[in-house]
Design a protein around this motif. Sequence first.
Motif, mmCIF file in Angstrom:
data_model
loop_
_atom_site.group_PDB
_atom_site.id
_atom_site.type_symbol
_atom_site.label_atom_id
_atom_site.label_comp_id
_atom_site.label_asym_id
_atom_site.label_seq_id
_atom_site.Cartn_x
_atom_site.Cartn_y
_atom_site.Cartn_z
ATOM 1 N N GLU A 3 -25.428 -54.364 -23.995
ATOM 2 C CA GLU A 3 -25.747 -53.976 -25.367
ATOM 3 C C GLU A 3 -27.126 -54.517 -25.721
ATOM 4 O O GLU A 3 -27.383 -55.708 -25.588
ATOM 5 N N MET A 8 -24.880 -56.966 -32.141
ATOM 6 C CA MET A 8 -23.619 -56.503 -31.564
ATOM 7 C C MET A 8 -23.350 -57.084 -30.169
ATOM 8 O O MET A 8 -22.216 -57.036 -29.692
ATOM 9 N N LYS A 23 -17.800 -52.024 -34.521
ATOM 10 C CA LYS A 23 -18.673 -50.857 -34.698
ATOM 11 C C LYS A 23 -17.978 -49.794 -35.544
ATOM 12 O O LYS A 23 -18.572 -49.247 -36.470
ATOM 13 N N THR A 26 -17.816 -50.819 -39.251
ATOM 14 C CA THR A 26 -19.059 -50.643 -40.008
ATOM 15 C C THR A 26 -19.228 -49.189 -40.426
ATOM 16 O O THR A 26 -19.673 -48.915 -41.544
ATOM 17 N N TYR A 56 -32.006 -45.851 -37.138
ATOM 18 C CA TYR A 56 -31.162 -46.107 -35.971
ATOM 19 C C TYR A 56 -31.793 -45.517 -34.710
ATOM 20 O O TYR A 56 -31.855 -46.173 -33.662
#
Length: 68
Positions: A3, A8, A23, A26, A56
Amino acid sequence: IVELNPIMRPFIEQSEWLFVVVKGSTLIIAWCVMAPYAKVNRLFVRRVSNAGIAAYLVIWLSWFLSSM
């Protein structure tokens, strides 16, 4: 699995299932906040959602390219 997101990363290093739960949580929380507010101000929610998607993608792409 590696990751690249430093926030995270500890979750996936501990457990893949923990990562999925965090995840997913959220995403569910974001939806629970934005869906009702979209009834009041749909344009704002749309703009914030698009800005979040763009951020993102930029962050993910920069992490991905820097790891190569």
